[in-house]
Design an enzyme around this catalytic site. Structure first.
Site, mmCIF file in Angstrom:
data_model
loop_
_atom_site.group_PDB
_atom_site.id
_atom_site.type_symbol
_atom_site.label_atom_id
_atom_site.label_comp_id
_atom_site.label_asym_id
_atom_site.label_seq_id
_atom_site.Cartn_x
_atom_site.Cartn_y
_atom_site.Cartn_z
ATOM 1 N N ASP A 180 1.192 10.343 3.783
ATOM 2 C CA ASP A 180 1.864 11.227 4.736
ATOM 3 C C ASP A 180 0.855 12.204 5.334
ATOM 4 O OD1 ASP A 180 3.909 12.196 6.161
ATOM 5 O OD2 ASP A 180 4.918 13.225 4.517
ATOM 6 N N CYS B 254 32.915 34.574 19.410
ATOM 7 C CA CYS B 254 33.104 35.989 19.736
ATOM 8 C C CYS B 254 33.049 36.066 21.256
ATOM 9 C CB CYS B 254 31.972 36.819 19.117
ATOM 10 S SG CYS B 254 31.823 38.445 19.858
ATOM 11 N N LYS C 248 10.840 3.205 3.122
ATOM 12 C CA LYS C 248 10.895 4.667 3.019
ATOM 13 C C LYS C 248 11.563 5.053 1.712
ATOM 14 C CE LYS C 248 10.214 6.934 6.693
ATOM 15 N NZ LYS C 248 9.166 7.533 7.415
ATOM 16 N N CYS D 65 33.762 39.441 14.582
ATOM 17 C CA CYS D 65 32.358 39.089 14.787
ATOM 18 C C CYS D 65 31.464 39.941 13.867
ATOM 19 C CB CYS D 65 31.988 39.318 16.248
ATOM 20 S SG CYS D 65 30.219 39.187 16.546
ATOM 21 N N LYS E 132 2.231 4.625 1.513
ATOM 22 C CA LYS E 132 2.273 5.171 2.877
ATOM 23 C C LYS E 132 1.879 6.646 2.784
ATOM 24 C CE LYS E 132 5.005 5.161 7.066
ATOM 25 N NZ LYS E 132 5.170 6.561 7.401
ATOM 26 N N TYR F 147 -7.371 1.869 6.047
ATOM 27 C CA TYR F 147 -6.684 0.627 5.648
ATOM 28 C C TYR F 147 -6.665 -0.460 6.721
ATOM 29 C CZ TYR F 147 -3.231 3.574 7.945
ATOM 30 O OH TYR F 147 -2.608 4.413 8.829
ATOM 31 N N CYS G 49 28.742 42.171 22.792
ATOM 32 C CA CYS G 49 28.260 41.827 21.441
ATOM 33 C C CYS G 49 26.726 41.873 21.379
ATOM 34 C CB CYS G 49 28.758 40.436 21.079
ATOM 35 S SG CYS G 49 28.107 39.839 19.530
ATOM 36 N N CYS H 298 29.479 42.534 16.311
ATOM 37 C CA CYS H 298 30.100 43.621 17.072
ATOM 38 C C CYS H 298 31.487 43.988 16.574
ATOM 39 C CB CYS H 298 30.168 43.256 18.554
ATOM 40 S SG CYS H 298 31.308 41.910 18.890
ATOM 41 N N GLU I 148 0.859 -1.191 0.000
ATOM 42 C CA GLU I 148 0.000 0.000 0.000
ATOM 43 C C GLU I 148 0.890 1.234 0.000
ATOM 44 O OE1 GLU I 148 -2.474 -0.186 3.494
ATOM 45 O OE2 GLU I 148 -2.853 -2.320 3.180
HETATM 46 P P1 AMP Z 1 5.637 6.084 11.311
HETATM 47 O O1 AMP Z 1 4.796 7.170 11.921
HETATM 48 O O2 AMP Z 1 6.697 6.584 10.382
HETATM 49 O O3 AMP Z 1 6.109 5.085 12.303
HETATM 50 O O4 AMP Z 1 4.681 5.286 10.333
HETATM 51 C C1 AMP Z 1 3.556 4.657 10.798
HETATM 52 C C2 AMP Z 1 2.369 5.426 10.369
HETATM 53 O O5 AMP Z 1 2.200 5.384 8.966
HETATM 54 C C3 AMP Z 1 1.092 4.828 10.867
HETATM 55 O O6 AMP Z 1 0.830 5.239 12.177
HETATM 56 C C4 AMP Z 1 0.078 5.379 9.907
HETATM 57 O O7 AMP Z 1 -0.426 6.581 10.426
HETATM 58 C C5 AMP Z 1 0.890 5.741 8.677
HETATM 59 N N1 AMP Z 1 0.422 5.106 7.442
HETATM 60 C C6 AMP Z 1 0.217 5.768 6.287
HETATM 61 N N2 AMP Z 1 -0.218 4.949 5.334
HETATM 62 C C7 AMP Z 1 -0.329 3.712 5.879
HETATM 63 C C8 AMP Z 1 -0.751 2.443 5.386
HETATM 64 N N3 AMP Z 1 -1.139 2.270 4.132
HETATM 65 N N4 AMP Z 1 -0.739 1.404 6.260
HETATM 66 C C9 AMP Z 1 -0.328 1.574 7.547
HETATM 67 N N5 AMP Z 1 0.082 2.741 8.061
HETATM 68 C C10 AMP Z 1 0.086 3.809 7.241
#
Ligand code: AMP
Length: 723
Positions: A128, A441, A329, A423, A126, A241, A446, A426, A124
């Site tokens: 943000d 410094c 990541k 510096c 991730k 999810y 100053c 001053c 899936e």
């Molecule tokens: P981290 O905060 O870096 O430890 O990452 C974990 C967090 O990723 C989880 O607490 C979720 O909020 C987030 N996250 C985003 N997308 C997903 C996903 N598809 N499955 C699980 N966690 C996810």
């Protein structure tokens, strides 16, 4: 219009069902059947009907999303039914493979393995954003909570209800309670709109706009809005999810769970894959990297999950994360830009820090134009020169960092950068520390150091005087109202009230005709004003009650952090007694070495410092009593344990606090402060000069914070994700 209450009630119910069904087609299935205007027309009819018959309104009605009236002062805490874990990270495909192998070894070698099925994985994106847990009771949205520290979150139900792709009623018949989990995020378009609006709003009010740095912060901030009416305008969205407990669900795998969540009416991300081999998982990760910049929202990796729910159970959890899932990541995004200048900042203790200023560039979600170069050695090592094309990236996706110069693009006339011999503030001569890399410094006059010292005095961990920000202090100094920390206590409300804040405000003195002609309001310098002045004055008076250890710490003696100051006051009871102590006497105390002893002696041998202490005494500050327990500093007792369960590692040098003192405050909120980075570390705070610990944290994918973020945590006690 309906003729009777009964008819109205029936019609409203039909309309709600129809609207919910079309929301489901639109958000969950992405297969809309109605045009936007036809949908709006159904909603309009329902709104009118409910206006005419307010008694028929139910909380799950789609008209109730816009909220508007709900105003909480504080969010209630919510105990999570099951802990909200974070995820372990794989920083590259090699680490991902190592995890895949660990999983298959663990399953293969488990004699109790009940599963003949082949291992498969769901990939899936991730997202943000901000994690969220939403509870439904008999199919109706009852409560929503943020992750908080994983065990306890904040009740943000009213705000979650405003998010249009989160169903208020489920599309499946589910009796009893069910808790789903997912991510609330802010799409790029909403983020851009929000920042433009905030900018316009601030301009109209004559204030400096406070913009969100990136969509993640904007989502978290919007979720924690005290007025849900504001959250409703923020255009948040969600992807769901997971469910907290899957015991009674008609599914046996993550893949089936995602399909089922979609059927329930949730917005499930369409970019998912069921993979059988490591190659297939790699392929998904590579595709995600490619699509990253084209998506209308931010992602920061891929989450790979073991598909079978039974196998997940068998693998279980570590203290921090599930063993059955990992976050791959993305490699940090790198961007090129042109280095325009290297400026030098002077800190509280006189240390000179070179800072790169470059053409603004968008890196991993936010625009950056400055990055610290830490010290001269670092500038030399990286060999960056003004005019160079440089490569920027964000360390741990947070702190901008200059990686190196692109040598082939170096213009012909560049020069090797040198630390100034004087510096920049001053003009006095700069000395290199005998035992380190820092240039300093050492002038007590100053102005840059003075501003930093004044800022330190008012900071939360020292005298804790609210309202005296850097800009105001600068103005006070420029107007000769403040020369040292004792001057704060001579300020009058009048002097403060008439102080120019350095900002401009619009005045409506122009006639309407003139305004129409010029299209503008007239501006004039903004003053602090009586209200704010009175508050600050009160705060200053109140700070006279701080215990002597805080006063000593506030003086900003080099090497005397909060803990050392407390040790000294415990030992000597009064600042006067400390003032008379010899270096030898000082070194007899545990925790005080010869270097600290020397700097303390030097401080008290300087006549200006003695004068300052006398002035503070005259102003009524507590410099300690020779008997009784007046010197006991109990400032940090009984603070809420908001950081319980989190482990911080502080590395590099900090400008505003000593490491000891920052750790002390973190501990007082229940956090652990550790000296070494491990997988158990929750956050690493990296200041200038951070080295191997920062590198290790990056390798382990631990979240890295800068001093600004630390300051916020120290000031509010709130865990980083809530800021
Ligand atoms: P981290 O905060 O870096 O430890 O990452 C974990 C967090 O990723 C989880 O607490 C979720 O909020 C987030 N996250 C985003 N997308 C997903 C996903 N598809 N499955 C699980 N966690 C996810």
């Amino acid at each position: 219009m309906s003729a009777s209450f009964k008819e109205a009630q029936l019609r409203a119910q039909q309309l709600r069902n129809e609207i919910d069904h079309h929301s489901y087609l639109y958000y969950a299935l992405n297969e809309p059947e109605l045009s936007d205007s036809a949908f709006d027309s159904l909603l309009r009819e329902l709104i009118d009907l409910e206006k005419q018959w307010p008694q028929i309104i139910v909380p799950t009605s789609p008209t109730q999303r816009v909220g508007g009236y709900v105003e909480n002062n504080t969010f209630d805490s919510v105990q999570h039914s099951k802990r909200m874990y974070s995820l372990d990270n794989a920083m590259d495909l090699g680490e991902l493979d190592a995890w895949l192998k660990r999983v298959s070894d663990a399953i293969g070698s488990n004699p109790k393995s009940l599963f003949d099925e082949e291992l498969s994985y769901v990939c899936e994106l991730k997202i943000d954003g901000s994690s969220i847990a939403i509870t439904y009771s008999d199919g109706e949205l009852k409560r929503a909570a943020t992750r908080g520290d994983g065990l306890t979150g904040e009740d943000v139900t009213a705000n979650i209800r405003t998010i249009r792709d989160i169903p208020l009623r489920l599309q499946q018949d589910i009796s009893g309670e069910i808790e789903v989990r997912g991510e609330v995020y802010m799409p790029h378009a909403s983020f851009d709109r929000l920042n433009v609006a905030l900018e316009e709003e601030a301009q109209a009010a004559g204030k400096t706009p406070k913009l969100f740095a990136n969509p993640r912060n904007a989502a978290a901030g919007s979720l924690r809005q005290k007025e849900s009416r504001i959250t409703a305008t923020r255009d948040l969205a969600s992807f769901i999810y997971a469910v907290a407990k899957d015991n009674n669900l008609p599914v046996s795998s993550q893949w089936e769970l995602l399909q089922w969540l979609r059927k329930c009416g949730f917005h499930v991300n369409p970019s998912i894959a069921l993979c059988k081999t490591a190659e297939e998982v790699h392929e998904f990760c590579k595709q995600a990297i490619d699509m990253r910049n084209d998506l209308p929202y931010d992602i920061d990796g891929v989450v790979v999950k073991v598909n079978s729910l039974n196998t997940q159970k068998q693998l279980g959890f570590t203290a921090k994360a599930p063993r059955w899932a990992i976050a791959f990541k993305f490699p940090p995004e790198e961007k090129t830009t042109v280095l325009r200048d290297i400026v030098v900042q002077v800190g509280r203790t006189g240390v000179l820090t070179p800072v790169a200023e470059f053409d603004p560039v968008l890196v991993t979600g936010s625009t950056v134009a400055r990055a610290t170069l830490h010290n001269l050695d670092e500038v030399k090592r990286k060999d960056v020169r003004i005019g160079d094309t440089i490569i920027i990236r964000k360390a741990g996706d947070v702190i901008p960092e200059v990686l190196k110069a692109v040598q082939s693009l170096r213009p012909g006339d560049t020069e090797v950068w040198q630390m100034p011999t004087n510096c920049p503030s001053c003009g006095s001569h700069v000395f290199k520390d005998e035992d380190g890399v820092a240039y300093r410094c050492v002038s007590s006059e100053c102005p840059a150091q003075r501003l930093e010292r004044l800022g330190h005095w008012v900071s939360r961990t020292a005298m804790d005087i609210d309202g005296l920000g850097a800009k105001i202090i600068e103005k006070l100094v420029a107007n000769n109202l403040v020369v040292d920390v004792a001057s704060f206590y001579n300020l009058t409300i009048d002097q403060l009230a008439t102080l120019e804040t350095g900002e401009e405000k619009y005045v409506r003195s122009l006639s309407a005709e003139k305004r129409a002609l010029t299209g503008d309001y007239e501006k004039e310098p903004a003053l602090l004003g009586t209200l704010m002045a009175t508050k600050i004055h009160e705060q200053i008076q109140e700070s006279k009650n701080r215990p002597p250890a805080r006063v000593l710490f506030g003086l900003g003696i080099r090497n005397v952090g909060k803990t050392v100051a407390e040790t000294l006051v415990r030992q000597f009871r009064t600042i006067d007694a400390l003032r008379n102590a010899t270096e030898e006497e000082l070194t007899l105390i545990e925790g005080i070495g010869p270097v600290i002893a020397k700097t303390i002696r030097h401080f008290f041998d300087t006549s200006d410092n003695i004068r300052l202490i006398e002035e503070l005494r005259e102003a009524g500050l507590d410099l300690g009593k020779t008997s009784g327990d007046g010197s006991q500093d109990d400032t940090y007792q009984d603070l809420p344990q908001t950081l319980a369960g989190l482990t911080f590692v502080l590395t590099g040098s900090l400008e505003n606090h000593t490491r000891d003192e920052a750790e002390e405050v973190l501990r007082s909120y229940g956090a652990k402060a550790s000296g070494s980075v491990s997988s158990k570390t929750s956050y690493v705070v990296a200041g200038p000069g951070a080295g191997s610990k920062l590198a290790k944290a990056q390798q382990l994918g631990i979240k890295i914070l800068d001093e600004d973020a630390l300051d916020k945590i120290l000031a509010t006690g709130e865990p980083p994700q809530a800021i």
